[in-house]
Design an enzyme around this catalytic site. Structure first.
Site, PDB file in Angstrom:
ATOM      1  N   ASP A   1     -27.012  51.304  23.832  1.00 38.59           N
ATOM      2  CA  ASP A   1     -27.181  50.353  25.119  1.00 38.59           C
ATOM      3  C   ASP A   1     -28.377  49.518  25.269  1.00 38.59           C
ATOM      4  O   ASP A   1     -29.192  49.809  24.732  1.00 38.59           O
ATOM      5  CB  ASP A   1     -27.079  51.104  26.363  1.00 38.59           C
ATOM      6  CG  ASP A   1     -28.083  52.001  26.805  1.00 38.59           C
ATOM      7  OD1 ASP A   1     -28.761  51.752  28.005  1.00 38.59           O
ATOM      8  OD2 ASP A   1     -28.565  52.762  26.261  1.00 38.59           O
TER       9      ASP A   1
ATOM     10  N   LYS B   1     -34.398  53.880  12.585  1.00 40.11           N
ATOM     11  CA  LYS B   1     -35.447  52.779  12.944  1.00 40.11           C
ATOM     12  C   LYS B   1     -36.822  53.068  12.050  1.00 40.11           C
ATOM     13  O   LYS B   1     -37.379  54.143  12.048  1.00 40.11           O
ATOM     14  CB  LYS B   1     -35.726  52.805  14.492  1.00 40.11           C
ATOM     15  CG  LYS B   1     -36.702  51.369  14.809  1.00 40.11           C
ATOM     16  CD  LYS B   1     -36.799  51.591  16.436  1.00 40.11           C
ATOM     17  CE  LYS B   1     -35.464  50.987  16.961  1.00 40.11           C
ATOM     18  NZ  LYS B   1     -35.736  50.618  18.615  1.00 40.11           N
TER      19      LYS B   1
ATOM     20  N   ASP C   1     -35.297  57.402  16.179  1.00 39.15           N
ATOM     21  CA  ASP C   1     -36.368  56.630  16.574  1.00 39.15           C
ATOM     22  C   ASP C   1     -37.602  57.259  15.988  1.00 39.15           C
ATOM     23  O   ASP C   1     -38.110  57.226  15.016  1.00 39.15           O
ATOM     24  CB  ASP C   1     -36.338  56.184  18.097  1.00 39.15           C
ATOM     25  CG  ASP C   1     -37.116  55.064  18.523  1.00 39.15           C
ATOM     26  OD1 ASP C   1     -38.411  54.700  17.730  1.00 39.15           O
ATOM     27  OD2 ASP C   1     -36.997  54.365  19.255  1.00 39.15           O
TER      28      ASP C   1
ATOM     29  N   ASP D   1     -26.911  58.808  17.377  1.00 42.06           N
ATOM     30  CA  ASP D   1     -26.769  57.344  16.992  1.00 42.06           C
ATOM     31  C   ASP D   1     -27.748  56.810  16.275  1.00 42.06           C
ATOM     32  O   ASP D   1     -27.745  56.093  15.329  1.00 42.06           O
ATOM     33  CB  ASP D   1     -26.526  56.520  18.497  1.00 42.06           C
ATOM     34  CG  ASP D   1     -27.534  56.601  19.442  1.00 42.06           C
ATOM     35  OD1 ASP D   1     -28.518  57.582  19.039  1.00 42.06           O
ATOM     36  OD2 ASP D   1     -27.335  56.287  20.548  1.00 42.06           O
TER      37      ASP D   1
ATOM     38  N   ARG E   1     -22.689  49.403  24.956  1.00 38.99           N
ATOM     39  CA  ARG E   1     -22.407  50.726  24.058  1.00 38.99           C
ATOM     40  C   ARG E   1     -20.975  50.344  23.410  1.00 38.99           C
ATOM     41  O   ARG E   1     -20.638  50.831  22.126  1.00 38.99           O
ATOM     42  CB  ARG E   1     -22.162  51.939  24.780  1.00 38.99           C
ATOM     43  CG  ARG E   1     -23.515  52.325  25.271  1.00 38.99           C
ATOM     44  CD  ARG E   1     -23.302  53.733  25.748  1.00 38.99           C
ATOM     45  NE  ARG E   1     -24.479  54.449  26.584  1.00 38.99           N
ATOM     46  CZ  ARG E   1     -25.654  54.807  25.931  1.00 38.99           C
ATOM     47  NH1 ARG E   1     -25.609  55.093  24.565  1.00 38.99           N
ATOM     48  NH2 ARG E   1     -26.714  55.428  26.765  1.00 38.99           N
TER      49      ARG E   1
ATOM     50  N   LYS F   1     -24.783  59.971  24.974  1.00 44.68           N
ATOM     51  CA  LYS F   1     -23.577  58.955  24.801  1.00 44.68           C
ATOM     52  C   LYS F   1     -23.428  58.319  23.788  1.00 44.68           C
ATOM     53  O   LYS F   1     -22.455  57.865  23.279  1.00 44.68           O
ATOM     54  CB  LYS F   1     -23.543  58.051  26.215  1.00 44.68           C
ATOM     55  CG  LYS F   1     -23.640  58.717  27.523  1.00 44.68           C
ATOM     56  CD  LYS F   1     -23.654  57.789  28.733  1.00 44.68           C
ATOM     57  CE  LYS F   1     -24.114  58.521  29.900  1.00 44.68           C
ATOM     58  NZ  LYS F   1     -24.320  57.641  31.152  1.00 44.68           N
ATOM     59  N   GLY F   2     -24.588  58.002  23.178  1.00 44.10           N
ATOM     60  CA  GLY F   2     -24.680  56.916  22.070  1.00 44.10           C
ATOM     61  C   GLY F   2     -23.873  57.396  20.851  1.00 44.10           C
ATOM     62  O   GLY F   2     -23.510  56.511  20.154  1.00 44.10           O
TER      63      GLY F   2
END
Length: 181
Positions: free
Chosen positions: A164, A136, A108, A105, A170, A48-49
């Site tokens: 989120d 990140k 990481d 999004d 979000r 969803k990000g």
């Protein structure tokens, strides 16, 4: 949980305006990369990000596109798991022999993005390029990188603009870093 109390314990990393400028820069770079493509590129935002990122990026793309989506996660209750769980992937015909652009999004550790790339390869994608809005900075080697990268973020819990905080936030227009106590 009220998002307002979370925001009060956080710092703004990037404003909406700063993020939108970077998205335009990413779009310019992607347009340059695909400028000579003869057929269309299948765009796969990761749910969803990536919704906010994709919402600003896709209208700025100047080449022919087919828009699909994927939904894959390795998180359960905000805890990263070792294996990815696919919730939705497009039909093989939407991927086979196609140029693919995955939009996500945040990068990481790269585990999810690597899993996505491997799955798309197994589905017969002709080529796979990846764009992430946030990268990140972590203290270990990532499983994979992205081809198009927006903004660097610290190795902290970040949320907003698609990311989120325990299911909330979000929709926030800024990117925040939660100040853990």
């Amino acid at each position: 949980m009220k998002i307002e109390s979370i925001v009060n314990d956080s710092e703004v990393l990037y404003t909406s305006d700063e993020i939108k400028v970077v998205i335009s820069n990413i779009a310019d770079t992607i347009n340059e990369y695909f400028k000579d493509i003869k057929d269309s590129v299948t765009i796969l935002p990761v749910m969803k990000g990536a919704i906010p990122f994709a919402g600003y990026l896709i209208p700025q793309l100047s080449f022919n596109t087919n828009i699909e989506y994927i939904h894959v996660t390795r998180y359960h209750q905000n805890i990263g798991k070792k294996n990815c769980r696919w919730i939705y992937k497009p039909n093989k015909s939407a991927v086979k022999d196609k140029a693919i652009l995955v939009i996500d999004d945040i990068l990481d550790e790269g585990i999810t993005l690597l899993n996505i790339k491997d799955e798309l390869k197994s589905m017969g994608a002709r080529s796979i390029m990846t764009a992430v809005l946030f990268n990140k900075k972590i203290n270990k080697k990532k499983s994979t990188g992205a081809n198009f990268v927006g903004l660097e973020v610290p190795n902290k819990y970040v949320y907003g603009f698609g990311l989120d905080f325990k299911g909330c936030g979000r929709n926030l227009p800024y990117l925040y870093s939660f100040n853990e106590k």
